[in-house]
Design a protein around this motif. Structure first.
Motif, PDB file in Angstrom:
ATOM      1  N   MET A 131       0.832  -1.203   0.000  1.00 44.52           N
ATOM      2  CA  MET A 131       0.000   0.000   0.000  1.00 44.52           C
ATOM      3  C   MET A 131       0.871   1.260   0.000  1.00 44.52           C
ATOM      4  O   MET A 131       0.544   2.245  -0.665  1.00 44.52           O
ATOM      5  CB  MET A 131      -0.938   0.001   1.208  1.00 44.52           C
ATOM      6  N   GLN A 132       1.973   1.213   0.733  1.00 45.69           N
ATOM      7  CA  GLN A 132       2.908   2.340   0.758  1.00 45.69           C
ATOM      8  C   GLN A 132       3.462   2.594  -0.643  1.00 45.69           C
ATOM      9  O   GLN A 132       3.488   3.729  -1.132  1.00 45.69           O
ATOM     10  CB  GLN A 132       4.045   2.035   1.737  1.00 45.69           C
ATOM     11  N   LEU A 133       3.903   1.535  -1.313  1.00 45.25           N
ATOM     12  CA  LEU A 133       4.444   1.662  -2.667  1.00 45.25           C
ATOM     13  C   LEU A 133       3.387   2.209  -3.623  1.00 45.25           C
ATOM     14  O   LEU A 133       3.666   3.114  -4.425  1.00 45.25           O
ATOM     15  CB  LEU A 133       4.954   0.309  -3.156  1.00 45.25           C
ATOM     16  N   GLN A 134       2.186   1.683  -3.560  1.00 41.86           N
ATOM     17  CA  GLN A 134       1.114   2.136  -4.446  1.00 41.86           C
ATOM     18  C   GLN A 134       0.799   3.612  -4.221  1.00 41.86           C
ATOM     19  O   GLN A 134       0.550   4.345  -5.180  1.00 41.86           O
ATOM     20  CB  GLN A 134      -0.134   1.286  -4.242  1.00 41.86           C
ATOM     21  N   HIS A 135       0.817   4.034  -2.964  1.00 43.01           N
ATOM     22  CA  HIS A 135       0.554   5.444  -2.654  1.00 43.01           C
ATOM     23  C   HIS A 135       1.580   6.341  -3.341  1.00 43.01           C
ATOM     24  O   HIS A 135       1.230   7.346  -3.959  1.00 43.01           O
ATOM     25  CB  HIS A 135       0.563   5.650  -1.142  1.00 43.01           C
ATOM     26  N   TRP A 136       2.839   5.987  -3.238  1.00 39.27           N
ATOM     27  CA  TRP A 136       3.894   6.799  -3.855  1.00 39.27           C
ATOM     28  C   TRP A 136       3.782   6.768  -5.372  1.00 39.27           C
ATOM     29  O   TRP A 136       3.851   7.807  -6.023  1.00 39.27           O
ATOM     30  CB  TRP A 136       5.264   6.296  -3.408  1.00 39.27           C
ATOM     31  N   TRP A 137       3.657   5.581  -5.934  1.00 36.70           N
ATOM     32  CA  TRP A 137       3.622   5.461  -7.385  1.00 36.70           C
ATOM     33  C   TRP A 137       2.384   6.133  -7.979  1.00 36.70           C
ATOM     34  O   TRP A 137       2.442   6.698  -9.068  1.00 36.70           O
ATOM     35  CB  TRP A 137       3.703   3.990  -7.789  1.00 36.70           C
ATOM     36  N   ALA A 138       1.266   6.106  -7.278  1.00 35.02           N
ATOM     37  CA  ALA A 138       0.035   6.737  -7.773  1.00 35.02           C
ATOM     38  C   ALA A 138       0.147   8.262  -7.805  1.00 35.02           C
ATOM     39  O   ALA A 138      -0.552   8.916  -8.579  1.00 35.02           O
ATOM     40  CB  ALA A 138      -1.160   6.327  -6.907  1.00 35.02           C
ATOM     41  N   ASN A 139       1.027   8.846  -6.995  1.00 34.86           N
ATOM     42  CA  ASN A 139       1.200  10.297  -6.959  1.00 34.86           C
ATOM     43  C   ASN A 139       2.296  10.794  -7.891  1.00 34.86           C
ATOM     44  O   ASN A 139       2.604  11.986  -7.900  1.00 34.86           O
ATOM     45  CB  ASN A 139       1.495  10.751  -5.524  1.00 34.86           C
ATOM     46  N   ALA A 140       2.891   9.904  -8.660  1.00 40.04           N
ATOM     47  CA  ALA A 140       4.014  10.277  -9.522  1.00 40.04           C
ATOM     48  C   ALA A 140       3.527  10.832 -10.860  1.00 40.04           C
ATOM     49  O   ALA A 140       2.656  10.255 -11.499  1.00 40.04           O
ATOM     50  CB  ALA A 140       4.906   9.071  -9.770  1.00 40.04           C
ATOM     51  N   LEU A 141       4.102  11.958 -11.233  1.00 42.12           N
ATOM     52  CA  LEU A 141       3.915  12.511 -12.569  1.00 42.12           C
ATOM     53  C   LEU A 141       5.262  12.398 -13.265  1.00 42.12           C
ATOM     54  O   LEU A 141       6.293  12.740 -12.687  1.00 42.12           O
ATOM     55  CB  LEU A 141       3.462  13.970 -12.499  1.00 42.12           C
ATOM     56  N   PHE A 142       5.261  11.954 -14.494  1.00 41.83           N
ATOM     57  CA  PHE A 142       6.519  11.601 -15.152  1.00 41.83           C
ATOM     58  C   PHE A 142       7.251  12.781 -15.777  1.00 41.83           C
ATOM     59  O   PHE A 142       8.282  12.601 -16.376  1.00 41.83           O
ATOM     60  CB  PHE A 142       6.257  10.530 -16.213  1.00 41.83           C
ATOM     61  N   ASN A 143       6.747  14.002 -15.630  1.00 43.67           N
ATOM     62  CA  ASN A 143       7.369  15.119 -16.330  1.00 43.67           C
ATOM     63  C   ASN A 143       8.228  16.001 -15.433  1.00 43.67           C
ATOM     64  O   ASN A 143       8.474  17.145 -15.762  1.00 43.67           O
ATOM     65  CB  ASN A 143       6.293  15.957 -17.018  1.00 43.67           C
ATOM     66  N   SER A 144       8.672  15.481 -14.299  1.00 46.85           N
ATOM     67  CA  SER A 144       9.529  16.277 -13.416  1.00 46.85           C
ATOM     68  C   SER A 144      10.458  15.364 -12.634  1.00 46.85           C
ATOM     69  O   SER A 144      10.266  14.155 -12.559  1.00 46.85           O
ATOM     70  CB  SER A 144       8.675  17.097 -12.445  1.00 46.85           C
ATOM     71  N   VAL A 145      11.455  15.971 -12.026  1.00 44.24           N
ATOM     72  CA  VAL A 145      12.364  15.226 -11.159  1.00 44.24           C
ATOM     73  C   VAL A 145      11.585  14.677  -9.969  1.00 44.24           C
ATOM     74  O   VAL A 145      11.792  13.548  -9.543  1.00 44.24           O
ATOM     75  CB  VAL A 145      13.533  16.121 -10.699  1.00 44.24           C
ATOM     76  N   ARG A 146      10.665  15.480  -9.431  1.00 43.20           N
ATOM     77  CA  ARG A 146       9.840  15.022  -8.315  1.00 43.20           C
ATOM     78  C   ARG A 146       9.065  13.769  -8.709  1.00 43.20           C
ATOM     79  O   ARG A 146       9.007  12.802  -7.961  1.00 43.20           O
ATOM     80  CB  ARG A 146       8.872  16.123  -7.873  1.00 43.20           C
ATOM     81  N   GLY A 147       8.480  13.777  -9.899  1.00 41.32           N
ATOM     82  CA  GLY A 147       7.720  12.620 -10.367  1.00 41.32           C
ATOM     83  C   GLY A 147       8.588  11.383 -10.500  1.00 41.32           C
ATOM     84  O   GLY A 147       8.211  10.294 -10.063  1.00 41.32           O
ATOM     85  N   LEU A 148       9.766  11.553 -11.081  1.00 41.79           N
ATOM     86  CA  LEU A 148      10.678  10.423 -11.211  1.00 41.79           C
ATOM     87  C   LEU A 148      11.139   9.944  -9.841  1.00 41.79           C
ATOM     88  O   LEU A 148      11.273   8.743  -9.600  1.00 41.79           O
ATOM     89  CB  LEU A 148      11.876  10.797 -12.084  1.00 41.79           C
ATOM     90  N   SER A 149      11.326  10.886  -8.918  1.00 42.72           N
ATOM     91  CA  SER A 149      11.723  10.514  -7.555  1.00 42.72           C
ATOM     92  C   SER A 149      10.644   9.683  -6.876  1.00 42.72           C
ATOM     93  O   SER A 149      10.946   8.744  -6.144  1.00 42.72           O
ATOM     94  CB  SER A 149      12.005  11.770  -6.719  1.00 42.72           C
ATOM     95  N   LEU A 150       9.382  10.016  -7.118  1.00 41.96           N
ATOM     96  CA  LEU A 150       8.278   9.241  -6.539  1.00 41.96           C
ATOM     97  C   LEU A 150       8.217   7.830  -7.115  1.00 41.96           C
ATOM     98  O   LEU A 150       7.666   6.928  -6.486  1.00 41.96           O
ATOM     99  CB  LEU A 150       6.946   9.957  -6.763  1.00 41.96           C
ATOM    100  N   ILE A 151       8.792   7.635  -8.286  1.00 43.57           N
ATOM    101  CA  ILE A 151       8.848   6.302  -8.887  1.00 43.57           C
ATOM    102  C   ILE A 151      10.007   5.494  -8.305  1.00 43.57           C
ATOM    103  O   ILE A 151       9.841   4.347  -7.915  1.00 43.57           O
ATOM    104  CB  ILE A 151       8.996   6.389 -10.432  1.00 43.57           C
ATOM    105  N   ILE A 152      11.201   6.088  -8.226  1.00 44.75           N
ATOM    106  CA  ILE A 152      12.379   5.301  -7.826  1.00 44.75           C
ATOM    107  C   ILE A 152      12.636   5.280  -6.322  1.00 44.75           C
ATOM    108  O   ILE A 152      13.164   4.308  -5.799  1.00 44.75           O
ATOM    109  CB  ILE A 152      13.655   5.751  -8.576  1.00 44.75           C
TER     110      ILE A 152
END
Length: 168
Positions: free
Chosen positions: A81-102
């Motif tokens: 659930m923790q992983l899904q929460h982070w990945w669901a909030n990721a937008l792929f067009n910024s460093v922040r978004g990529l950070s939420l993925i990795i």
């Protein structure tokens, strides 16, 4: 869990984590091993979800990076659930978004490494030290894999040393 930005060993770890192949006592019981089940960070029972997500030690690490990335507060109910929460909030067009993925994979990986170090060597460790290991891992990844478009919100991540270079 398989991401080209992550080191192969972290991707393999994440595959094992998500498929419940990590040797936590709960998984080992399924194949007949009876081991003590005490968390190395606190007196609670050691389970995959507890160690990687719900333990106060893990919660402090997740909380630190949630604050850095301005992620909405989330009361975890297990590591998936923790992983899904982070990945669901990721937008792929910024460093922040990529950070939420990795970052979730790196967080789990570093907590796992510290847990194993304590298992084999004993001792104790401060959660901020693990946060620093995570920062260094993400920084190393950002030096190899150019991050995406710079946005104004990404300047905080650069200032905190999570990324070293940004491509526009």
């Amino acid at each position: 869990s398989w991401d080209r930005c992550l080191p192969c060993k972290v991707s393999i770890f994440m595959w094992k984590l998500l498929n419940e192949y990590l040797p936590f006592p709960e998984a080992l019981r399924k194949i007949g091993f009876q081991l003590p089940s005490r968390c190395f960070f606190c007196p609670s029972e050691e389970t995959r979800d507890h160690v990687l997500s719900d333990c106060q030690f893990a919660l402090a690490i997740w909380g630190f990076f949630s604050h850095v990335l301005q992620l909405p507060e989330f009361l975890s109910n297990g590591v998936q659930m923790q992983l899904q929460h982070w990945w669901a909030n990721a937008l792929f067009n910024s460093v922040r978004g990529l950070s939420l993925i990795i970052l979730p994979s790196i967080i789990c990986w570093e907590i796992w490494k510290v847990r194993n170090h304590l298992f084999h060597n004993g001792g104790n460790v401060c959660h901020m030290r693990v946060c620093r290991y995570i920062q260094l891992s993400v920084l190393a990844i950002s030096q190899v894999v150019p991050f995406v478009q710079v946005t104004p919100e990404d300047s905080t991540l650069v200032a905190l040393g999570l990324v070293s270079r940004l491509s526009q």
